[in-house]
Design a protein around this motif. Structure first.
Motif, PDB file in Angstrom:
ATOM      1  N   ASP A 125       4.210   3.848  -0.680  1.00 46.09           N
ATOM      2  CA  ASP A 125       3.722   2.829  -1.614  1.00 46.09           C
ATOM      3  C   ASP A 125       3.147   1.614  -0.886  1.00 46.09           C
ATOM      4  O   ASP A 125       2.749   0.642  -1.510  1.00 46.09           O
ATOM      5  N   ARG A 126       3.076   1.675   0.454  1.00 46.70           N
ATOM      6  CA  ARG A 126       2.537   0.534   1.201  1.00 46.70           C
ATOM      7  C   ARG A 126       1.007   0.551   1.200  1.00 46.70           C
ATOM      8  O   ARG A 126       0.380   1.602   1.175  1.00 46.70           O
ATOM      9  N   SER A 127       0.457  -0.648   1.275  1.00 48.56           N
ATOM     10  CA  SER A 127      -1.005  -0.728   1.353  1.00 48.56           C
ATOM     11  C   SER A 127      -1.442  -0.476   2.786  1.00 48.56           C
ATOM     12  O   SER A 127      -0.657  -0.654   3.740  1.00 48.56           O
TER      13      SER A 127
ATOM     14  N   GLY B  12      -1.622   6.403   2.456  1.00 50.73           N
ATOM     15  CA  GLY B  12      -1.913   7.842   2.452  1.00 50.73           C
ATOM     16  C   GLY B  12      -3.386   8.149   2.227  1.00 50.73           C
ATOM     17  O   GLY B  12      -3.887   9.186   2.654  1.00 50.73           O
ATOM     18  N   ASP B  13      -4.083   7.237   1.532  1.00 54.16           N
ATOM     19  CA  ASP B  13      -5.507   7.445   1.278  1.00 54.16           C
ATOM     20  C   ASP B  13      -6.358   7.215   2.526  1.00 54.16           C
ATOM     21  O   ASP B  13      -7.533   7.572   2.551  1.00 54.16           O
TER      22      ASP B  13
ATOM     23  N   LEU C 252      -5.882  -2.801  -1.484  1.00 55.64           N
ATOM     24  CA  LEU C 252      -5.832  -1.928  -2.664  1.00 55.64           C
ATOM     25  C   LEU C 252      -5.913  -0.447  -2.298  1.00 55.64           C
ATOM     26  O   LEU C 252      -6.132   0.392  -3.146  1.00 55.64           O
ATOM     27  N   VAL C 253      -5.760  -0.150  -1.005  1.00 55.94           N
ATOM     28  CA  VAL C 253      -5.780   1.238  -0.561  1.00 55.94           C
ATOM     29  C   VAL C 253      -4.362   1.609  -0.143  1.00 55.94           C
ATOM     30  O   VAL C 253      -3.743   0.897   0.648  1.00 55.94           O
ATOM     31  N   LEU C 254      -3.834   2.702  -0.688  1.00 61.95           N
ATOM     32  CA  LEU C 254      -2.525   3.178  -0.249  1.00 61.95           C
ATOM     33  C   LEU C 254      -2.678   3.798   1.132  1.00 61.95           C
ATOM     34  O   LEU C 254      -3.709   4.417   1.429  1.00 61.95           O
TER      35      LEU C 254
END
Lengths: 292, 167
Positions: B21-23, B66-67, B62-64
């Motif tokens: 859940d981290r950015s 994992g993305d 605004l990017v997790l």
């Protein structure tokens, strides 16, 4: 923030996660609204179902007969750059270009904009004016809903738990048709619209309005078709006086709120002027398309 | 529950252990010690956290994390070449495009993406592209001038045609 992230690799897997998680799960598209809402403590979810790795939910495809098909996770930056969108759907591209800034538009998605269901969602009036439909999927099947009827209130959509938007479809424009969008906000970028208008106009061979669709944004709880304005234009030659009347009729149909951005009467005045201008621009584009 | 992510930042690949859940921004700053990307608003309004993700500028807040795994991530720390500043960095300093400096990393990373897309941008192109980057000091004119100047320097270095505009 504290939530689990599920990363389905197929649509089937995504839908089964959604069905299983129910209200405790949230579908993540671009994240520009959802992550903020979670971070601000507005909503807690056990898990976020990240749709970014599901194939087939992004990208735009054009077909001369069928029109434009795009995945719900298509970003506004991709729409802004798409050659077919730029040629046929000025209204949508004009809306995409005023959404936030370039960095946000590389993340924010059209399906997310609809799903977030803000009355000021910039992409919604163009999609309504262009007659777009949206495909909804769940484990129990698929259904298609006009974008016009998929927002039911501020923050509310027709999506049932376990359902997601998958594909948006905009019909191919008819000959001698044109469309346009305009939004008013105090700042040119990184702002939320006080009012917005999108229109699509089709002319007959005599240059009269054969058909039109006008959609208004940020002036009612749900996307609003200016049906009285549309009726006034059909079959008529679009004179400045008639465009002015259409603006007046559109303003009369609104139910705006007063807030920090503008009073209800201000929004009504703005939407009147925007409507007059936008239908004239759409008609001018329709005439130019007919002359080609 | 923590997970391991393989991140490629400024050409260097390393494992980072963090919660999903981290950015990306927090992971870069706290996990990798890359504090050049600034945490101004943490809600996508200021763009001082801009990084390039597979070449395109995004708000890393605004990017997790994992993305970003498996993609190319470029931060302000990866903009300069060897020991010499990037032409954009030099122009920002020379022309007063930097005052307090907080927005500068985001401005420069975004401008870098702009000049890759449009090597010869007009002032309007620059303003449109950097509209999401908020600066509270400079009044923007010096930033626009710095980007224009860096574009000229970079075109000259690339041996392209002379400037087509006079303004």
């Amino acid at each position: 923030m504290a939530f689990a992230v599920l990363e389905p690799a197929t649509l089937t897997e995504a839908l089964s996660h959604l069905a299983h998680e129910g209200d405790a799960g949230a579908a993540l598209a671009g994240g520009t609204d959802l992550l903020l809402r979670i971070r601000r403590g507005g909503r807690k979810y056990r898990s976020v179902i990240n749709l970014k790795f599901v194939p087939g939910l992004t990208g735009l495809a054009w077909d001369d007969q069928r029109g434009l098909t795009m995945g719900a996770l298509t970003t506004f930056r991709a729409i802004e750059h798409d050659p077919h969108a730029r040629r046929h759907y000025h209204a949508l591209v004009e809306a995409a270009r005023v959404i936030a800034g370039v960095q946000l538009r590389n993340l924010a998605t059209v399906g997310g904009n609809i799903g977030n269901a803000s009355p000021s969602a910039d992409s919604v009036p163009p999609l309504v004016a262009l007659g777009a439909t949206i495909e909804i999927a769940s484990t129990s099947g698929m259904r298609v809903v006009p974008v016009e009827s998929c927002i039911t209130g501020p923050g509310k959509t027709v999506l049932a738990p376990g359902e997601i938007f998958t594909t948006i479809h905009i019909p191919a424009p008819s000959t001698r048709s044109g469309n346009a969008f305009s939004r008013f906000s105090p700042r040119a970028a990184m702002d939320i619209g006080i009012a917005s208008v999108a229109a699509s106009v089709t002319l007959d061979t005599d240059g009269r309005c054969a058909d039109c669709r006008i959609a208004l944004g940020a002036v009612s709880p749900i996307p609003l078709r200016a049906t009285a304005s549309e009726a006034a234009l059909r079959g008529e030659r679009l004179t400045p006086a008639l465009a002015d009347l259409a603006g007046e009729l559109a303003a009369a149909a609104t139910r705006p709120i007063s807030d920090i951005r503008g009073s209800a009467s201000y929004r009504r005045a703005i939407v009147r002027t925007l409507t007059t201008r936008v239908i004239q621009q759409a008609a001018a584009r329709a005439a130019a398309a007919g002359a080609r | 529950m923590t997970r391991q992510y393989l991140l490629t930042v400024n050409g260097k690949t390393s494992f980072v252990t963090t919660t999903p859940d981290r950015s990306l921004l927090d992971t870069l700053r706290d996990g990798l010690g890359l504090t050049g990307s600034k945490k101004g608003c943490d809600e996508g309004e200021c763009a001082s956290c801009t990084v390039l993700l597979d070449g395109v500028p995004v708000n890393s807040c605004l990017v997790l994390v994992g993305d970003a795994a498996g993609k190319s991530i470029v931060t302000i720390e990866g903009i300069a070449e060897a020991d010499s500043p990037h032409p954009l960095q030099k122009a920002f300093v020379d022309l007063g495009g930097v005052q307090c400096g907080y927005c500068t990393p985001g401005m420069i990373v975004s401008a870098c993406a702009l000049l890759r897309e449009q090597p010869d941008p007009t002032d309007e192109d620059i303003k449109f592209y950097l509209a999401g980057n908020i600066c509270r000091c400079t009044g923007y004119n010096k930033i626009t001038a710095a980007v224009r100047s860096a574009a000229e320097t970079m075109r000259a270095a690339a041996g392209s045609a002379p400037t087509r505009r006079t303004a």
